[in-house]
Scaffold this motif. Structure first.
Motif, PDB file in Angstrom:
ATOM      1  N   ALA A  36       0.842  -1.200   0.000  1.00  0.00           N
ATOM      2  CA  ALA A  36       0.000   0.000   0.000  1.00  0.00           C
ATOM      3  C   ALA A  36       0.881   1.256   0.000  1.00  0.00           C
ATOM      4  O   ALA A  36       1.956   1.256   0.596  1.00  0.00           O
ATOM      5  CB  ALA A  36      -0.884   0.006   1.240  1.00  0.00           C
ATOM      6  N   ALA A  37       0.389   2.291  -0.682  1.00  0.00           N
ATOM      7  CA  ALA A  37       1.099   3.568  -0.670  1.00  0.00           C
ATOM      8  C   ALA A  37       0.219   4.633  -0.041  1.00  0.00           C
ATOM      9  O   ALA A  37      -0.993   4.623  -0.244  1.00  0.00           O
ATOM     10  CB  ALA A  37       1.488   3.975  -2.079  1.00  0.00           C
ATOM     11  N   ILE A  38       0.822   5.501   0.748  1.00  0.00           N
ATOM     12  CA  ILE A  38       0.083   6.645   1.285  1.00  0.00           C
ATOM     13  C   ILE A  38       0.706   7.894   0.689  1.00  0.00           C
ATOM     14  O   ILE A  38       1.908   8.124   0.861  1.00  0.00           O
ATOM     15  CB  ILE A  38       0.152   6.675   2.824  1.00  0.00           C
ATOM     16  N   VAL A  39      -0.082   8.664  -0.037  1.00  0.00           N
ATOM     17  CA  VAL A  39       0.444   9.875  -0.652  1.00  0.00           C
ATOM     18  C   VAL A  39      -0.245  11.096  -0.042  1.00  0.00           C
ATOM     19  O   VAL A  39      -1.296  10.980   0.585  1.00  0.00           O
ATOM     20  CB  VAL A  39       0.249   9.879  -2.191  1.00  0.00           C
ATOM     21  N   GLY A  40       0.371  12.216  -0.268  1.00  0.00           N
ATOM     22  CA  GLY A  40      -0.219  13.437   0.263  1.00  0.00           C
ATOM     23  C   GLY A  40       0.838  14.521   0.361  1.00  0.00           C
ATOM     24  O   GLY A  40       2.028  14.231   0.341  1.00  0.00           O
ATOM     25  N   PRO A  41       0.413  15.783   0.422  1.00  0.00           N
ATOM     26  CA  PRO A  41       1.367  16.887   0.477  1.00  0.00           C
ATOM     27  C   PRO A  41       2.105  16.936   1.808  1.00  0.00           C
ATOM     28  O   PRO A  41       1.723  16.280   2.765  1.00  0.00           O
ATOM     29  CB  PRO A  41       0.485  18.122   0.301  1.00  0.00           C
ATOM     30  N   SER A  42       3.214  17.716   1.841  1.00  0.00           N
ATOM     31  CA  SER A  42       3.979  17.885   3.079  1.00  0.00           C
ATOM     32  C   SER A  42       3.078  18.445   4.162  1.00  0.00           C
ATOM     33  O   SER A  42       2.217  19.285   3.887  1.00  0.00           O
ATOM     34  CB  SER A  42       5.141  18.859   2.867  1.00  0.00           C
ATOM     35  N   SER A  47       3.995  11.386   7.909  1.00  0.00           N
ATOM     36  CA  SER A  47       5.033  10.858   8.801  1.00  0.00           C
ATOM     37  C   SER A  47       4.454  10.461  10.148  1.00  0.00           C
ATOM     38  O   SER A  47       4.817   9.421  10.706  1.00  0.00           O
ATOM     39  CB  SER A  47       6.145  11.894   9.007  1.00  0.00           C
ATOM     40  N   THR A  48       3.535  11.299  10.645  1.00  0.00           N
ATOM     41  CA  THR A  48       2.903  10.977  11.933  1.00  0.00           C
ATOM     42  C   THR A  48       2.185   9.640  11.845  1.00  0.00           C
ATOM     43  O   THR A  48       2.286   8.795  12.731  1.00  0.00           O
ATOM     44  CB  THR A  48       1.905  12.087  12.310  1.00  0.00           C
ATOM     45  N   LEU A  49       1.484   9.455  10.728  1.00  0.00           N
ATOM     46  CA  LEU A  49       0.744   8.207  10.529  1.00  0.00           C
ATOM     47  C   LEU A  49       1.701   7.015  10.531  1.00  0.00           C
ATOM     48  O   LEU A  49       1.456   5.988  11.169  1.00  0.00           O
ATOM     49  CB  LEU A  49      -0.040   8.288   9.209  1.00  0.00           C
ATOM     50  N   LEU A  50       2.830   7.187   9.835  1.00  0.00           N
ATOM     51  CA  LEU A  50       3.805   6.092   9.743  1.00  0.00           C
ATOM     52  C   LEU A  50       4.415   5.780  11.118  1.00  0.00           C
ATOM     53  O   LEU A  50       4.625   4.615  11.460  1.00  0.00           O
ATOM     54  CB  LEU A  50       4.913   6.459   8.749  1.00  0.00           C
ATOM     55  N   THR A  51       4.699   6.840  11.913  1.00  0.00           N
ATOM     56  CA  THR A  51       5.287   6.582  13.228  1.00  0.00           C
ATOM     57  C   THR A  51       4.289   5.875  14.152  1.00  0.00           C
ATOM     58  O   THR A  51       4.675   5.071  14.974  1.00  0.00           O
ATOM     59  CB  THR A  51       5.763   7.889  13.901  1.00  0.00           C
ATOM     60  N   LEU A 162       7.519  -1.075   6.702  1.00  0.00           N
ATOM     61  CA  LEU A 162       7.136   0.332   6.602  1.00  0.00           C
ATOM     62  C   LEU A 162       8.260   1.093   5.914  1.00  0.00           C
ATOM     63  O   LEU A 162       9.412   1.021   6.340  1.00  0.00           O
ATOM     64  CB  LEU A 162       6.899   0.917   8.003  1.00  0.00           C
ATOM     65  N   ALA A 163       7.907   1.799   4.841  1.00  0.00           N
ATOM     66  CA  ALA A 163       8.927   2.555   4.097  1.00  0.00           C
ATOM     67  C   ALA A 163       8.581   4.036   4.148  1.00  0.00           C
ATOM     68  O   ALA A 163       7.477   4.435   3.810  1.00  0.00           O
ATOM     69  CB  ALA A 163       8.996   2.055   2.662  1.00  0.00           C
ATOM     70  N   ASP A 164       9.557   4.824   4.621  1.00  0.00           N
ATOM     71  CA  ASP A 164       9.352   6.269   4.759  1.00  0.00           C
ATOM     72  C   ASP A 164      10.049   6.987   3.609  1.00  0.00           C
ATOM     73  O   ASP A 164      11.253   7.157   3.618  1.00  0.00           O
ATOM     74  CB  ASP A 164       9.939   6.712   6.114  1.00  0.00           C
ATOM     75  N   GLU A 165       9.283   7.374   2.583  1.00  0.00           N
ATOM     76  CA  GLU A 165       9.827   8.063   1.409  1.00  0.00           C
ATOM     77  C   GLU A 165      11.127   7.431   0.921  1.00  0.00           C
ATOM     78  O   GLU A 165      12.178   8.083   0.897  1.00  0.00           O
ATOM     79  CB  GLU A 165      10.097   9.539   1.733  1.00  0.00           C
ATOM     80  N   ALA A 193       3.099  -4.367   3.222  1.00  0.00           N
ATOM     81  CA  ALA A 193       4.006  -3.227   3.216  1.00  0.00           C
ATOM     82  C   ALA A 193       3.242  -1.934   3.060  1.00  0.00           C
ATOM     83  O   ALA A 193       2.242  -1.872   2.350  1.00  0.00           O
ATOM     84  CB  ALA A 193       5.034  -3.377   2.101  1.00  0.00           C
ATOM     85  N   VAL A 194       3.702  -0.904   3.774  1.00  0.00           N
ATOM     86  CA  VAL A 194       3.125   0.427   3.630  1.00  0.00           C
ATOM     87  C   VAL A 194       4.253   1.378   3.286  1.00  0.00           C
ATOM     88  O   VAL A 194       5.287   1.390   3.958  1.00  0.00           O
ATOM     89  CB  VAL A 194       2.442   0.896   4.939  1.00  0.00           C
ATOM     90  N   MET A 195       4.046   2.163   2.212  1.00  0.00           N
ATOM     91  CA  MET A 195       5.055   3.134   1.820  1.00  0.00           C
ATOM     92  C   MET A 195       4.437   4.527   1.840  1.00  0.00           C
ATOM     93  O   MET A 195       3.380   4.755   1.273  1.00  0.00           O
ATOM     94  CB  MET A 195       5.580   2.811   0.415  1.00  0.00           C
TER      95      MET A 195
END
Lengths: 221, 354
Positions: A36-42, A47-51, A162-165, A193-195
């Motif tokens: 899965a990919a999570i996209v969105g503007p800065s 990042s909060t979601l990923l943490t 979990l992949a952070d950018e 996987a979540v990116m």
């Protein structure tokens, strides 16, 4: 059953007199073998979601189910254990440990884990890094570093990656290459996987796409 | 240990530089400690190495042997009570000259004793002092550095009395001069006065009316120059420990500050904080242990080549004590860095902050 499921997650930060709502009632899920990919503007809360997914941050309210176990209110110690054994991280700048040789980067994880170790050299071989086993990270290219980081994320056989950018410091060709490696490994090993990314050029490789804006998450594909 | 060894091997230059600093400080501490201990011996070993616990001095002599004069009557009082646990002692600081070379003079201290008393020292070569009316005396090994050998003769410049060296004791000294032991008959040749300075007692008493009663250490402390020497040297040593505590704390802190992002990553990957604390402590421990061992070896090596005239004394106790104290200092100085390491939030690994 989903590997990771988020139910009604809210995360607030105090901001002076006000309360800043970063995540507003977010629900999410990812299954085995799904990328899965999570996209969105800065600043949208990616990042909060990923943490929160990575047991690095405790949500204000809501449930995080990892393999059916609620990990939202665990102690720091338990969180560390979860991160070691059930989650594999791929960081933005690969974040390899500068004084460990490539093979030691993986062997270190095996040393601190109580899981039965798999063949680290074989994994590095598969990712085309067999000539780099005894090198330190500083002589590797950005793409190679990120491949080592992928190997490190998979070495302890976690259920969730979990992949952070992961493409942030790579050109488009290398970025595409790295994400396709993640995709292949996820599918081969049947992991979830979540990116988090804002690189739309790699979205052709993922199975599902979620979009986050102003702390609200919705599935777009 | 895995991380520790890998890091020490990879960052050779950084850790060698830090090790060098620890080595230099430990070396300096050991050297000054050795010197202080050597000077202490050189000042008072002839008193310290006796079995005497208490010294009886004339009232009002302010712990100074040369200001105290006791008589035969005083002696009778103590002998009646303590028998062979009491011994007469006179100390006089003079010079001697070689019997065949009047221009070669050496400052010495005569210890006038009863050869049958417990103050008669054992010899490392030649024979012990006897109570005979001859010119056979026992002298300190320290006189060898002025060229004296067994059987050599020396002369008292004032009375022209000649004595022969019949035996050597180990390195006995008083106020930085070698000691020559005379019996009372031999002393009569230098001065007919039968009075003496002090009565040494094997038992510890603290009071006797009409006399000044002092302990062995009090007597040594009152030897001219002793307290000033020891005081200033130990002040230096104390300051070196404090300075190294702070210097090392700052160095460790900076080194670990550079690695905070790595610690964040390691924590995010699932490394326990306790593992990282052990890592930092063993890193500093290994580094300082190696430096301390090298510094001890080098100091010991140098001490073997130091001239005999240089008072230097580095025993195993001093080496071990200094080593352990320093290891404790380095570990305490790592505490500041540990607080930082414990506080690193693994969240810092996310968001590309590193």
């Amino acid at each position: 059953m989903p590997v990771l499921e988020l139910k009604n997650i809210i995360k607030n930060y105090p901001d002076g007199q006000n309360i800043n709502e970063v995540l507003k009632n977010v629900s999410f899920q990812v299954n085995q073998g799904e990328f899965a990919a999570i996209v969105g503007p800065s600043g949208a809360g990616k990042s909060t979601l990923l943490t929160i997914m990575g047991a690095l941050l405790t949500p204000t309210s809501g449930q995080i189910l990892l393999n059916g176990q609620d990990i939202s209110q665990l102690s720091k110690k338990k969180q560390t254990e979860i991160r070691l054994n059930q989650i594999g991280f791929i960081f933005q700048n690969s974040d390899l440990i500068p004084y460990l040789k490539i093979k030691d980067q993986l062997q270190f994880i095996q040393k601190i884990s109580s899981k039965k170790p798999v063949d680290a050299i074989e994994i590095l071989d598969k990712l085309g890094l067999n000539s780099r086993l005894n090198n330190y990270p500083n002589v590797l290219s950005g793409g190679e570093k990120q491949r080592v980081a992928i190997a490190r994320a998979f070495i302890n056989q976690p259920d969730l990656i979990l992949a952070d950018e992961p493409t942030a410091s790579l050109d488009s060709q290398r970025g595409h290459e790295v994400v396709s490696i993640i995709q292949q490994t996820v599918h081969q090993e049947n992991k979830a996987a979540v990116m988090v990314t804002h690189d739309e050029r790699v979205l052709d490789l993922v199975d599902t796409i979620w979009e986050i804006e102003d702390g609200k998450l919705k599935k777009v594909q | 240990m895995f991380l520790t060894l890998k890091e020490l091997l990879h960052e050779k230059l950084k850790f060698s530089a830090l090790g060098l600093i620890i080595f230099l400080i430990v070396f300096l501490v050991l050297f000054i400690t050795g010197l202080a201990s050597g000077l202490a011996n050189d000042s008072g070993s002839a008193i310290k190495e006796t079995n005497a616990q208490t010294f009886i001095l004339q009232k009002g002599s302010e712990s100074r042997l040369n200001r105290s004069e006791l008589t035969e009557q005083d002696w009778q009082k103590f002998q009646d009570k303590y028998h062979n646990k009491a011994a007469k002692l006179s100390v006089s600081q003079m010079s001697i000259q070689q019997a065949n070379n009047a221009s070669k003079k050496t400052d010495i201290a005569y210890f006038i004793i009863d050869a049958n008393s417990f103050l008669n020292p054992t010899t490392i070569s030649g024979q012990k002092l006897k109570n005979a009316n001859n010119n056979q005396v026992v002298v300190s090994d320290k006189l060898k550095s002025s060229g004296y050998k067994l059987g050599d003769k020396f002369k008292d410049p004032a009375t022209k009395t000649t004595f022969e060296i019949a035996g050597f004791t180990d390195n006995k000294a008083y106020s930085h001069t070698p000691v020559i032991y005379l019996n009372q008959k031999q002393a009569q040749k230098l001065s007919p006065n039968t009075n003496f300075n002090t009565i040494a007692l094997k038992s510890g008493i603290s009071k006797k009316s009409g006399y000044q009663v002092i302990s062995q250490q009090d007597l040594i402390d009152a030897i001219p120059g002793y307290s000033a020497e020891q005081g200033s040297l130990y002040l230096m040593i104390g300051f070196l420990y404090i300075i190294s505590l702070f210097v090392l704390a700052v160095f460790f802190y900076i080194i670990n500050l550079q690695k905070l992002s790595d610690f964040g990553t390691l924590k995010a990957l699932g490394t326990k904080t306790s593992y990282l604390v052990k890592h930092v402590l063993s890193e500093m421990g290994i580094l300082s242990l190696v430096s301390i061992i090298v510094a001890s070896g080098v100091t010991y090596g140098i001490s073997l080549y130091m001239p005999a005239s240089m008072p230097f004394n580095l025993g195993t106790t001093i080496l071990l004590g200094t080593g352990l104290l320093f290891l404790a200092i380095t570990l305490i100085s790592a505490l500041l860095s540990l607080i930082k390491v414990v506080k690193v939030d693994p969240i810092s690994a996310i968001g590309g902050n590193n």
